[in-house]
Motif scaffolding. Structure first.
Motif, short mmCIF file in Angstrom:
data_model
loop_
_atom_site.label_atom_id
_atom_site.label_comp_id
_atom_site.label_asym_id
_atom_site.label_seq_id
_atom_site.Cartn_x
_atom_site.Cartn_y
_atom_site.Cartn_z
N MET A 331 -59.28 108.48 -50.31
CA MET A 331 -58.41 107.05 -50.43
C MET A 331 -58.07 106.63 -49.18
SD MET A 331 -57.19 106.69 -54.33
CE MET A 331 -58.24 107.05 -55.86
N VAL A 332 -57.14 107.45 -48.56
CA VAL A 332 -56.54 107.32 -47.37
C VAL A 332 -57.51 106.79 -46.30
CG1 VAL A 332 -55.08 108.36 -45.65
CG2 VAL A 332 -54.56 108.63 -47.83
N LYS A 333 -58.58 107.67 -46.29
CA LYS A 333 -59.78 107.53 -45.12
C LYS A 333 -60.36 106.29 -45.55
CE LYS A 333 -60.95 112.25 -44.00
NZ LYS A 333 -59.64 112.86 -44.06
N SER A 334 -60.62 105.89 -46.77
CA SER A 334 -61.28 104.65 -47.23
C SER A 334 -60.45 103.44 -46.77
CB SER A 334 -61.47 104.58 -48.49
OG SER A 334 -62.25 103.48 -48.99
N ALA A 335 -59.15 103.53 -46.96
CA ALA A 335 -58.25 102.18 -46.54
C ALA A 335 -58.13 102.36 -45.15
CB ALA A 335 -56.80 102.74 -47.01
N LEU A 336 -58.04 103.21 -44.28
CA LEU A 336 -58.30 103.11 -42.95
C LEU A 336 -59.74 102.37 -42.42
CD1 LEU A 336 -56.41 106.48 -41.49
CD2 LEU A 336 -55.64 104.11 -41.55
N LYS A 337 -60.93 102.93 -43.11
CA LYS A 337 -62.21 102.36 -42.57
C LYS A 337 -62.19 100.88 -42.82
CE LYS A 337 -64.56 106.64 -43.20
NZ LYS A 337 -65.67 107.36 -44.01
N ALA A 338 -61.52 100.55 -44.12
CA ALA A 338 -61.35 99.31 -44.63
C ALA A 338 -60.61 98.37 -43.47
CB ALA A 338 -60.87 98.94 -45.80
N ILE A 339 -59.40 98.90 -43.03
CA ILE A 339 -58.55 98.16 -41.98
C ILE A 339 -59.45 97.99 -40.82
CG2 ILE A 339 -56.73 98.55 -40.51
CD1 ILE A 339 -55.42 100.12 -42.88
N PHE A 340 -60.06 98.94 -40.12
CA PHE A 340 -60.80 98.57 -39.14
C PHE A 340 -62.12 97.83 -39.40
CE2 PHE A 340 -64.21 99.52 -35.96
CZ PHE A 340 -63.32 99.50 -34.72
N ARG A 341 -62.58 97.74 -40.71
CA ARG A 341 -63.81 96.85 -40.80
C ARG A 341 -63.37 95.33 -41.13
NH1 ARG A 341 -64.69 98.80 -45.79
NH2 ARG A 341 -65.99 100.52 -44.88
N HIS A 342 -62.51 95.25 -41.57
CA HIS A 342 -61.87 93.87 -41.78
C HIS A 342 -60.64 93.11 -40.79
CE1 HIS A 342 -63.98 94.24 -45.59
NE2 HIS A 342 -63.11 95.25 -46.08
N ASN A 343 -60.14 93.86 -40.27
CA ASN A 343 -58.84 93.52 -39.44
C ASN A 343 -59.17 93.47 -38.02
OD1 ASN A 343 -57.85 93.42 -42.07
ND2 ASN A 343 -56.10 94.55 -41.60
N TRP A 344 -60.07 94.27 -37.66
CA TRP A 344 -60.33 94.40 -36.23
C TRP A 344 -61.22 93.18 -35.70
CZ3 TRP A 344 -58.97 96.21 -31.70
CH2 TRP A 344 -59.76 96.50 -30.60
N LEU A 345 -60.62 92.39 -34.52
CA LEU A 345 -61.41 91.43 -34.11
C LEU A 345 -61.77 91.63 -32.77
CD1 LEU A 345 -59.53 88.07 -34.93
CD2 LEU A 345 -61.61 88.89 -35.98
#
Length: 571
Positions: A331-345
């Motif tokens: 879950m921790v890894k998935s959350a970090l992947k989501a942060i990069f996927r959605h928050n990285w401009l």
């Protein structure tokens, strides 16, 4: 000075000062600590003239330790450039009495010492641990209330009572984590023993808040007013404050065990386990952790189903302190992947910044929060559309711990490209001055955690245990280290059949009882030598890792190196 044709001469100039009479805006004398060490500006110049070559050589050795590393140049620049913030008197200041205070940024940005912003900082603690311990003393002996809560800001000079507003939930939890960091960054347990009663009260303060919201037994989650670094209170269950709470419980548990208080350690651990399960149940949405707060859209300052970049910040702390996983690893890894996927401009052209602009045009950056599943409230937590380097480095170093090097490097490189020294809107681009609420903003000193993550450095000073497990280019790795009593370099090289590790102490000392290495495959044989002379060791292979025990404990001094050759056999 005569300079003949075709020749050159070096002329040394000294610019010195001494300002002993420093006062607060209210006219209260606080002085300057350095003025207690030198009686006049002439004394400063005389000492400098006698020792400038030695000082310059020391500085050059430290510089060489970084810039001879195998780390990318821009990453080394990220870590080293922000060290300059420490010497800014408007950010870190020591009074004549020896008290140490830290502002958020230059020009007196808010009242010191802001627990929630300084909860990201790691650089001062590693380079000048004695100064950081002074800040903990003020936290615990001046700012702690009767109920155990540690207020968010102090006055200067700090009176013998709490000042500021109230305990900020993230800042208060970070004070517990910082206390454990300082306890590990010591040669023995004396500091922890002296402060443990107050640290325990700080953990119990969070538990009491938890129990009040639960109406009885604590559940390992907070649901009340959770004031935090976004300058407002969030409510309900969320993993931003929740992971901080879990990390504080685990740190409290470990400190209790060191103090021989098994019952308290067991209590903290039981609450931690309940909290971990409750946080997953309440906040996990299958991709990342969100806020669980019914009716969040009718309230101001919440984020609901948003993907917050700080959502697992407690796990970032836990990795640095060797506390293990607070939440399920996947879950921790998935959350970090989501942060990069959605928050990285990758481009800020036409991006609507709210409230402030720290990027523009083709700048890259990591947003504070996004709403990939919709549901953005009308009144979000402040600053969600901004990019903060201190958060970026926190997220990036956490990604390194989780093996996400490509994403981590994209974030760090993007941040440093914004501060490339080339003037352009919307911000100044000084490479040594990363701004937020004020220049030379201290949150950016989270950058030191990048070095910890990449080298896999974990050192327990009282136990003399070192973990050195590089996460980048383990076949050829070299990087600096800074321990509680000394600093130097770490090296590792590897081929199909063997591995070689070298630890060099450039200055100070490094005691070792147990050294843990990542050998990739089970170690068949390990030989150790100090400056070429063999020393006996006990080897305990554990799958792809290996514990090397020194009995009696080994102490490496300035100029000495420890070499280890590990036979693993062909793949």
């Amino acid at each position: 000075v005569e300079v003949p044709a075709g020749a050159s001469r070096e002329v040394v100039f000294f610019l010195a000062w001494r300002y002993p009479n420093k006062h607060t805006a209210q006219g209260v004398f606080i002085g300057n600590h350095y003025a207690q060490q030198w009686s006049s500006v002439g004394a400063v110049v005389r000492e400098l003239s006698r020792g400038h070559r030695r000082i310059r050589q020391r500085a050059e050795r430290f510089r060489r330790a970084f810039y001879s590393s195998t780390l990318p140049y821009w990453l080394v620049d990220c870590i080293t450039s922000q060290i300059s913030t420490i010497r800014h008197a408007g950010v870190v200041f020591r009074t004549a009495t020896g008290d140490v205070y830290g502002w958020e940024g230059s020009n007196g940005c808010c009242q010191p010492t802001c627990t929630h912003v300084w909860g990201y900082e790691q650089t001062l603690a590693r380079l000048f641990p004695d100064l950081e311990r002074e800040m903990r003393r003020i936290d615990l002996h001046h700012q702690q209330r009767e109920d155990g809560g540690i207020n968010n800001r102090t006055d200067v000079p700090s009176p013998p009572r709490p000042t500021g507003e109230q305990p900020f939930s993230d800042g208060h939890a970070s004070c517990i984590l910082k206390a454990y960091r300082e306890a590990l960054n010591q040669p023995d347990d004396s500091w922890l023993r002296a402060h443990w009663p107050r640290i325990r009260r700080a953990v119990e303060y969070l538990i009491a808040r938890d129990a009040r919201a639960a109406g009885g037994e604590p559940r390992g989650i907070l649901e009340d007013d959770q004031w935090n670094t976004y300058d407002n209170a969030v409510h309900g269950v969320n993993s931003f404050i929740g992971s901080y709470y879990l990390a504080a419980l685990r740190a409290g548990e470990e400190m209790a065990r060191r103090m021989g208080d098994g019952a308290v350690a067991a209590q903290f651990h039981a609450i931690f386990e309940r909290g971990r399960d409750n946080l997953v149940k309440r906040c996990w949405n299958g991709e990342y952790f969100q806020q669980d707060l019914p009716g969040y859209q009718e309230r101001w300052g919440e984020y609901g189903p948003g993907c917050l970049s700080d959502q697992v910040i407690g796990q970032w702390w836990a990795h640095q302190l060797g506390l293990g996983y607070l939440l399920p690893e996947e879950m921790v890894k998935s959350a970090l992947k989501a942060i990069f996927r959605h928050n990285w401009l990758t481009d800020h052209t036409n991006w609507r910044h709210d409230w402030r602009k720290f990027a523009g045009g083709r700048d890259k950056g990591l947003l504070i929060c996004s709403w990939p599943r919709g549901g953005r409230p009308g009144g979000t937590i402040p600053y969600v559309d901004e990019v903060w380097t201190g958060v970026e480095y926190q997220v990036a170093s956490h990604m390194i711990y989780e093996g996400m090097l490509e994403e981590a490097f994209s974030i760090v490189k993007g941040a440093r490209d914004r501060y490339d020294g080339v003037p352009r809107p919307p911000i100044p681009r000084n490479p040594w001055n990363e701004i937020e609420c004020g220049g030379h903003y201290v949150r950016a000193l989270s950058s030191w955690s990048l070095l910890l993550a990449l080298s896999g450095w974990e050192y327990d000073g009282p136990a003399r245990r070192l973990r050195f497990t590089p996460r980048i280019a383990p076949e050829r790795f070299r990087a600096p280290f800074v321990g509680p009593q000394g600093w130097g370099t770490l090296e590792q090289s590897r081929d199909r059949r063997s591995q070689r590790n070298v630890i060099r102490v450039v200055e100070g000392r490094l005691p070792l009882h147990r050294l843990t290495l990542d050998t990739r495959r089970p170690a068949r044989q390990v030989t150790a030598s100090v400056d070429g002379r063999r020393t006996g060791v006990t080897v305990r292979p554990r799958g792809g890792e290996c514990d090397v025990l020194f009995s009696p404990p080994l102490v490496l001094y300035s100029g000495q190196s420890l070499g280890l050759h590990t036979e693993t056999g062909a793949a």
